[in-house]
Design a protein around this motif. Structure first.
Motif, short mmCIF file in Angstrom:
data_model
loop_
_atom_site.label_atom_id
_atom_site.label_comp_id
_atom_site.label_asym_id
_atom_site.label_seq_id
_atom_site.Cartn_x
_atom_site.Cartn_y
_atom_site.Cartn_z
N VAL A 150 -49.92 5.54 -12.04
CA VAL A 150 -48.54 5.98 -11.41
C VAL A 150 -47.51 5.52 -12.29
O VAL A 150 -46.52 5.92 -12.53
CB VAL A 150 -48.42 5.43 -9.86
N ALA A 151 -47.76 4.21 -12.70
CA ALA A 151 -46.64 3.58 -13.65
C ALA A 151 -46.80 4.40 -15.02
O ALA A 151 -45.70 4.61 -15.55
CB ALA A 151 -47.08 2.21 -14.29
N ASP A 152 -47.87 5.00 -15.53
CA ASP A 152 -47.87 5.88 -16.70
C ASP A 152 -47.20 7.38 -16.16
O ASP A 152 -46.34 7.66 -17.31
CB ASP A 152 -49.20 6.57 -17.05
N ARG A 153 -47.23 7.89 -15.12
CA ARG A 153 -46.47 8.86 -14.68
C ARG A 153 -44.93 8.73 -14.69
O ARG A 153 -44.17 9.53 -15.28
CB ARG A 153 -46.97 9.24 -13.17
N VAL A 154 -44.61 7.64 -14.06
CA VAL A 154 -43.04 7.23 -13.99
C VAL A 154 -42.65 7.32 -15.70
O VAL A 154 -41.42 7.60 -15.69
CB VAL A 154 -42.81 5.93 -13.23
N ARG A 155 -43.38 6.60 -16.48
CA ARG A 155 -42.97 6.55 -17.86
C ARG A 155 -42.78 7.96 -18.30
O ARG A 155 -41.88 8.31 -19.25
CB ARG A 155 -44.01 5.54 -18.49
N LEU A 156 -43.85 8.73 -18.31
CA LEU A 156 -43.87 10.03 -18.85
C LEU A 156 -42.66 10.93 -18.08
O LEU A 156 -41.74 11.61 -19.09
CB LEU A 156 -45.04 10.85 -18.30
N ILE A 157 -42.24 10.75 -17.05
CA ILE A 157 -41.28 11.50 -16.46
C ILE A 157 -39.82 11.03 -17.21
O ILE A 157 -39.02 11.80 -17.41
CB ILE A 157 -41.14 11.48 -14.76
N ASN A 158 -39.64 9.71 -17.05
CA ASN A 158 -38.42 9.29 -17.69
C ASN A 158 -38.34 9.65 -19.13
O ASN A 158 -37.03 9.74 -19.49
CB ASN A 158 -38.50 7.50 -17.48
N ARG A 159 -39.40 9.73 -19.75
CA ARG A 159 -39.12 9.82 -21.43
C ARG A 159 -38.82 11.50 -21.28
O ARG A 159 -37.90 11.92 -22.11
CB ARG A 159 -40.52 9.65 -22.01
N LEU A 160 -39.19 12.26 -20.58
CA LEU A 160 -39.19 13.72 -20.51
C LEU A 160 -37.50 13.84 -19.98
O LEU A 160 -37.13 14.85 -20.80
CB LEU A 160 -40.04 14.39 -19.48
N ARG A 161 -37.13 13.17 -19.04
CA ARG A 161 -35.82 13.54 -18.64
C ARG A 161 -35.03 13.05 -19.41
O ARG A 161 -33.86 13.54 -19.78
CB ARG A 161 -35.73 12.79 -17.32
N ASP A 162 -35.32 11.94 -20.27
CA ASP A 162 -34.35 11.38 -21.51
C ASP A 162 -34.27 12.54 -22.50
O ASP A 162 -33.13 12.63 -22.67
CB ASP A 162 -34.99 10.13 -22.01
N ALA A 216 -44.97 17.16 -21.04
CA ALA A 216 -45.11 18.05 -19.83
C ALA A 216 -46.89 18.33 -19.67
O ALA A 216 -47.30 18.14 -18.49
CB ALA A 216 -44.49 19.47 -20.19
N THR A 217 -47.63 18.55 -20.77
CA THR A 217 -48.74 18.81 -20.81
C THR A 217 -49.52 17.59 -20.10
O THR A 217 -50.49 17.52 -19.47
CB THR A 217 -49.38 19.25 -22.21
N GLN A 218 -49.30 16.47 -20.89
CA GLN A 218 -49.53 15.01 -20.46
C GLN A 218 -49.56 14.88 -18.75
O GLN A 218 -50.46 14.14 -18.07
CB GLN A 218 -49.22 14.00 -21.14
N LEU A 219 -48.31 15.39 -18.58
CA LEU A 219 -48.00 14.86 -16.55
C LEU A 219 -48.72 15.91 -16.17
O LEU A 219 -49.14 15.51 -15.20
CB LEU A 219 -46.34 15.30 -16.91
N LEU A 220 -48.86 16.89 -16.49
CA LEU A 220 -49.82 18.00 -15.85
C LEU A 220 -51.26 17.25 -15.72
O LEU A 220 -51.94 17.50 -14.53
CB LEU A 220 -49.87 19.44 -16.12
#
Length: 405
Positions: free
Chosen positions: A149-161, A247-251
């Protein structure tokens, strides 16, 4: 060394300071004298030899560790194989007790001695052996899930940035933490120009092939965002590649999370009171698993107040001189247990019912949101304790008690 039979004591207490590469074990007798101490390599042969030596010290041996996790897994498995009960002395307790013993130096030998002394003098430490297999599996699964979950939050934050700089209109359009279709879109289209070239019909068809629900709505929103931006920022092709990769990593991470959630669900179902715990409003399977892992053996708590105190939900006095009635949150409590109880209480107020009524009552008394949720969490501990004690599911109306003759 191993004691001869005539040297055997009636009872000894063995504390083990757990480490990654090695552990340190110390045994004390009924007057607190060291009778045995040794360094134990984190290796099966070394561990089993040390357990044999420890069992040879006395007729009854009480064991304790300061870590319940990966570092102690092999050690606990060895003790379980020999039919030994193991107590858990939290590291915070060891640190606080260490200051009461001679010497300022912190060593593994001293810590193991303090652990042994703690279980000799106190009887309120929880056992890590009750339901060890189930709790161990749940501990590893919930810990792994927390990391994911922590990795997911990091990916989403980086994606949005990145999207905020390259395609801000699209970033504002979708909630990428919840909208799978929007994340799928980013694996193929990361710039307004690419979306406009493709057109809504073909973007919609592309999304539908990849199993996106409401593909027409996602395509329409994406094209509407693309229509508001006609400037490509420098390095847009490189940024687009990074966005597609994230995005691929997040999926892929979401798929792994779904598998872990199923494992937790299946494992938690083995708990004898799983249905009782999850019957409490707001306490789902994930939080229920977090609760049993953080609480440990529930039989070690004498009443609901003890459980609430372990979660830091019971204020403690901090009086000084003439100042009395000064209450504050305790410094030593289980953060993980508090989190599970707090989040379940916060979830329960979403729907109408007694939980929401109690929350609104506290807000009406002038409490802040956090204070009201904490008060609700404390009240829910009493309810959960009663449910577990009577082994019955939660109902919105109290059960009818038989009238004594």
């Amino acid at each position: 060394m191993v004691r001869t039979p005539r040297q055997l004591k009636h009872r000894v207490w063995i504390g083990i300071d757990v480490g990654k590469g090695h552990h340190w074990a110390t045994a004390v007798d009924d007057v607190g004298q060291r009778v045995w101490t040794r360094k134990v390599l984190n290796d099966e042969g070394e561990i089993m030899d040390a357990i044999t030596e420890g069992l040879g010290l006395a007729e009854t041996v009480v064991w304790a560790v300061d870590v319940c996790g990966s570092a102690s897994a092999l050690l606990l498995a060895g003790l379980t194989a020999r039919g030994q009960e193991v107590l858990y002395v939290p590291g915070r307790t060891v640190n606080s007790l260490t200051t009461g013993y001679r010497g300022e130096a912190k060593t593994d030998a001293k810590d193991s001695f303090v652990i042994a002394e703690a279980i000799r003098l106190r009887r309120d430490f929880a056992s890590v052996q009750g339901g060890a297999g189930l709790l161990t599996k749940l501990e590893f699964l919930t810990g792994h899930r927390a990391d994911m979950v922590a990795d997911r939050v990091r990916l989403i934050n980086r994606l949005r940035d990145l999207l905020t700089g390259a395609f801000p209109a699209l970033e504002r359009t979708f909630d990428f933490s919840r909208h799978r279709g929007a994340v799928v879109l980013l694996t193929g289209y990361q710039s307004p120009a690419a979306l406009r070239r493709r057109g809504q019909a073909r973007v919609e068809a592309w999304l539908r092939v990849r199993g996106v629900r409401s593909a027409e709505k996602v395509a329409a929103k994406a094209l509407a965002a693309a229509a508001t931006q006609h400037i490509d920022i420098p390095g847009h092709d490189v940024i687009g590649g990074i966005i597609a990769d994230l995005a691929t990593q997040l999926l892929a991470l979401d798929e792994r999370l779904a598998r872990v959630d199923k494992q937790i669900h299946d494992t938690f179902a083995e708990h004898p009171q799983a249905e009782v715990i999850t019957s409490l409003p707001g306490m789902g399977v994930i939080l229920g698993a977090e609760f049993v892992v953080a609480a440990g053996d529930l039989s070690t708590y004498s009443d609901a107040g003890r459980l609430a105190s372990a979660a830091g939900l019971v204020p403690v006095p901090k009086d000084s001189g003439r100042r009395t009635g000064n209450l504050h949150r305790p410094q030593r409590y289980s953060r993980r247990l508090r989190r599970a109880l707090y989040l379940s209480a916060q979830t329960s107020i979403v729907r109408e019912g007694p939980n929401r009524d109690y929350y609104l009552k506290k807000r009406g008394e002038g409490r802040t949101h956090i204070q009201a949720v904490i008060a609700l969490a404390r009240r829910r501990v009493d309810v959960l304790w009663a449910l577990l004690r009577e082994d019955r599911k939660f109902t919105s109306t109290p059960p009818v008690r038989p009238i004594a003759a």
